[in-house]
Design a protein around this motif. Structure first.
Motif, short mmCIF file in Angstrom:
data_model
loop_
_atom_site.label_atom_id
_atom_site.label_comp_id
_atom_site.label_asym_id
_atom_site.label_seq_id
_atom_site.Cartn_x
_atom_site.Cartn_y
_atom_site.Cartn_z
N ILE A 64 0.86 -1.19 0.00
CA ILE A 64 0.00 0.00 0.00
C ILE A 64 0.90 1.23 0.00
N LEU A 65 0.73 2.09 -1.00
CA LEU A 65 1.48 3.34 -1.10
C LEU A 65 0.48 4.49 -1.13
N SER A 66 0.68 5.45 -0.24
CA SER A 66 -0.23 6.60 -0.20
C SER A 66 0.27 7.71 -1.12
N ARG A 84 1.05 10.67 -0.35
CA ARG A 84 2.15 11.42 0.27
C ARG A 84 3.43 10.59 0.40
N GLY A 85 3.41 9.37 -0.12
CA GLY A 85 4.63 8.57 -0.15
C GLY A 85 4.86 7.70 1.07
N TRP A 86 3.82 7.39 1.84
CA TRP A 86 3.96 6.46 2.97
C TRP A 86 3.67 5.05 2.47
N ILE A 87 4.54 4.11 2.84
CA ILE A 87 4.42 2.75 2.32
C ILE A 87 4.33 1.75 3.47
N ARG A 88 3.58 0.67 3.23
CA ARG A 88 3.45 -0.40 4.21
C ARG A 88 3.06 -1.68 3.49
N ALA A 89 3.11 -2.79 4.22
CA ALA A 89 2.75 -4.09 3.64
C ALA A 89 1.84 -4.81 4.61
N MET A 90 0.62 -5.10 4.17
CA MET A 90 -0.35 -5.87 4.98
C MET A 90 -0.14 -7.35 4.70
N LYS A 91 -0.23 -8.18 5.71
CA LYS A 91 -0.11 -9.62 5.52
C LYS A 91 -1.32 -10.15 4.75
N GLY A 92 -1.05 -11.04 3.81
CA GLY A 92 -2.13 -11.63 3.01
C GLY A 92 -2.51 -10.75 1.85
N HIS A 93 -3.32 -11.32 0.98
CA HIS A 93 -3.84 -10.58 -0.17
C HIS A 93 -5.22 -10.05 0.19
N ILE A 94 -5.33 -8.74 0.27
CA ILE A 94 -6.58 -8.11 0.70
C ILE A 94 -7.52 -7.97 -0.50
#
Length: 748
Positions: A517-519, A521-531
């Motif tokens: 997930i990239l916003s 404003r350039g904030w990035i993260r990774a959620m476990k699993g395929h949402i």
């Protein structure tokens, strides 16, 4: 530089004018020869350097035999530097410490008591605290010193004598190895198994051209390990005297129950300090260079035990160890440089067979010199015994001469034809020797000496007898160092193995599904699993921020991030922050300038090729592998012209054969993909021309499937236009208005 034109000789100690280069070369040559012959290179005959030889000689004179008590090392070092070796006490003590370290020498020559260092790399205690004596190996190496078997030379101050080399039957050069750096040359010899060397020596006695590798399988290091080179590589190294051996740690897998396991290292390569090795492995874990390794523990006591704990039970043990063999000193290369001083004190590189043959030749010289020395001793004793027997046969007359003559010695010599030594010995006899039994013992001794003399003369006159005697003596030494003894058993396994595999980083990462997930404003993260798409609406962002790009991926993926300046960056999916919070700014992970916008983010494996296009309508095709960057600075792929910026990065499907481009002026253009140049970097070619505005979007598609786009509204319907003839033209045209119902934002 002035030249001395005066031919008259200069007075001793007075200055003289000589060319600087010749003076320097002469003095440096003297220093170099001294370093080579008297400090750094071992002698092929006893395998020792002068400092080691002097240490053992001094300990022998101090009667530090294995059966005697220990003495302070300070006493030994003091004797060595005071009488034989005028160098620093620290260097002499360091040499002595190494002779006592069981992890440095395969067959230690000094038996140390106290702290003599350890395999972790800790130093020995000061010499005022430690004690030492000789080992049986050193005694065997010096056997025969009292029998004129080698030459002696004066010490540096002329007050004493020291042996030029040791005569013993222990093959020290190859059994214990050597290492040294001289001037312009060096030596590095691994230790070997003494029993194998003796077997090879016996074979050389019978056949000078025998293959020593039939007996010597390879190095035998005191710390064990495994030599994993093929036999051909080992044979080549031994034949030339130069090469290297791959030495690998010995390990095994231990089950911990419930499917878990650990790898246990029980032997490490020779010369590797255990403490530094564990620090290096821990650094691999901290730097995340080996993600499949979770922990390393040192559980060593007297024996080595290094425990490696994998990240998960599913990790392949061989993959873990292959990675460690490549990334750490659990596998090292030990260089072979068999550079030694031959019997003429000339440095040269020998093969294994040549070095062993030189040692055997030396042993025959020692055998002959010891035999000659013993014959001289027998001759001296027979002379005295003959005189004693004459005295016993004429005892009354001898006593009468002694009692009546003022000078009995010349009278006895004249009357009984005695030599000076015989007469002196008779005069020095004790009264208790005048027993009848003593006469019988003298005659028995005379017969035994005559018999031994005859045997020794036969030995000196027959090379066959000398070979037989040498093999018998070597057999006795072999019994002490045979493979059935604790000291003599082989410690290093010779077992061919393939080089450690280079394991890609992806193989070390546990493969798990994530959603990136990239916003905006350039904030990035990774959620476990395929949402699921419907769940994306529930994601939370910082105030004023929202989702920009979301897509499924795997933790083993590399992610490609493209900025509007045409620079591409690479992110590791497993390094992304977790999805519980808002993530982290992607600019903390890469050197992305603050005023640059993010154009695209996708998995590197999404397609083999990418279509990149700038806002001025120029673009090209690039291979995905060519845009992967190795550093934080990224890689410049597209170089937009002044005033333009990177607008679109699209993956190209293998079956795509057409390109569709639409501008801000709402003009659509379709042309063959083959007309677009494939580059590694650059500005590209003109995809579409504009009178005003620039490129809005571009994509590739398969002509047979038609051009599709998503309709507006909440229906999510897709419309496909199959007849594209009105918009088909050559690359670089202006285009025409799109079909009815094309999105108003001019995006596919």
């Amino acid at each position: 530089m002035a030249l001395d034109t005066d031919s008259s000789p200069a007075e001793p100690g007075s200055p003289s004018d000589v060319p600087f280069d010749s003076a320097l070369s002469e003095r440096y040559l003297v220093y170099a020869l001294s370093t080579i012959t008297a400090r750094s290179l071992p002698d092929v005959r006893d395998g020792l350097k002068p400092v080691h030889r002097r240490l053992l000689w001094a300990m022998r004179l101090l009667r530090l035999d294995p059966a005697q008590g220990y003495k302070k090392c300070a006493r030994v070092v003091g004797d060595v530097i005071g009488k034989y070796h005028p160098h620093g006490d620290a260097s002499v003590y360091d040499a002595m410490v190494r002779l006592a370290q069981t992890f440095s020498l395969r067959y230690p020559l000094v038996d140390g008591q106290g702290n003599f260092g350890n395999i972790d790399g800790d130093n020995a205690a000061a010499y005022r605290y430690t004690e030492a004596r000789l080992t049986q190996v050193a005694i065997d190496l010096m056997e025969g010193l009292d029998e004129n078997s080698v030459d002696f030379r004066p010490t540096y101050n002329g007050e004493d004598e020291e042996p030029e080399l040791f005569p013993g039957l222990f093959p020290n050069l190859l059994a214990n190895g050597a290492a040294g750096i001289a001037v312009g040359m060096a030596t590095n010899i691994p230790p070997h198994n003494a029993a194998e060397l003796i077997d090879a020596a016996v074979a050389l006695i019978d056949n000078p051209h025998a293959d020593v590798l039939q007996h010597v399988k390879g190095p035998d290091f005191p710390t064990g390990g495994i030599v994993v080179d093929p036999p051909a590589v080992i044979a080549e190294a031994y034949a030339t005297g130069r090469g290297s051996f791959r030495v690998r740690s010995r390990w095994h897998q231990e089950d911990q129950g419930r499917g878990t396991w650990v790898a246990v290292i029980t032997e490490i390569p020779y010369g590797v300090q255990k403490g530094k090795l564990i620090e290096a492995i821990a650094a691999l874990i901290n730097d995340k260079k080996l993600p499949i390794l979770a922990d390393v523990r040192d559980e060593s006591a007297e024996d080595i035990r290094i425990v490696l704990e994998p990240r998960a039970r599913t990790v392949d043990p061989q993959t873990l160890m292959d990675s460690l063999f490549r990334l750490s000193d659990l596998e090292v290369r030990f260089s072979l440089n068999l550079n030694v001083l031959d019997r003429n004190r000339t440095p040269r590189v020998m093969g294994l067979g040549e070095a062993l043959a030189a040692w055997v030749d030396h042993q025959f010289v020692v055998l002959r010199r010891r035999t000659e020395h013993r014959l001289a001793k027998i001759a001296d004793r027979l002379e005295l015994v003959a005189g004693y027997i004459i005295a016993f046969l004429n005892l009354d007359r001898v006593i009468e001469i002694i009692r009546t003559e003022d000078e009995p010695k010349p009278v006895m010599m004249a009357e009984f034809q005695l030599t000076d030594r015989q007469a002196e010995a008779i005069l020095n006899m004790r009264l208790r020797s005048l027993r009848k039994l003593e006469e019988m013992e003298l005659k028995r001794e005379q017969a035994d000496l005559e018999k031994e003399k005859a045997e020794l003369e036969l030995l000196l006159g027959s090379e066959a007898r000398q070979r037989t005697r040498m093999k018998r003596d070597l057999g006795k030494i072999r019994e002490r160092y045979g493979p059935e003894t604790d000291l003599g058993r082989r410690r290093t396994l010779i077992e061919e193995a393939a080089p450690a595999r280079e394991i890609p980083l992806e193989a070390m990462i546990e493969r798990e599904p994530i959603t990136v997930i990239l916003s905006k404003r350039g904030w990035i993260r990774a959620m476990k699993g395929h949402i699921e798409p419907g769940q994306l609406a529930d994601l939370k962002f910082k105030e004023g921020d929202e989702a920009f790009l979301t897509f499924p991926a795997q933790t083993t993926d590399k992610l490609l991030l493209a900025a509007d300046n045409g620079r591409f960056y690479t992110l590791a999916a497993d390094k992304l922050p977790g999805g519980r919070g808002f993530g982290e700014p992607v600019r903390l992970m890469i050197d992305l300038e603050g005023d640059r916008a993010i154009v695209s983010l996708m998995p590197a494996g999404a397609a083999e090729k990418l279509l990149v296009a700038a806002s001025d309508g120029r673009g090209f095709v690039v291979k995905a592998e060519d845009v992967i960057a190795e550093t934080r600075k990224g890689k410049q792929v597209m170089t937009p012209r002044a005033g333009a910026h990177l607008r679109v990065v699209r993956p190209i499907a293998p079956e795509d054969d057409m390109v569709a481009a639409i501008g801000d002026n709402r003009k659509l253009l379709v042309f063959p993909l083959a007309e677009v140049a494939e580059l590694a970097r650059g500005q590209g070619v003109q995809l579409q021309r504009f009178r005003d505005g620039g490129l809005s979007d571009v994509r590739t598609f398969r002509l047979a499937d038609g051009l599709s786009w998503t309709m507006g509204g909440e229906s999510g319907r897709t419309r496909t236009e199959t007849d594209l003839s009105p918009w088909r033209t050559a690359r670089g045209a202006a285009g025409r208005m799109p079909p009815q119902g094309f999105p108003r934002d001019n995006r596919f």
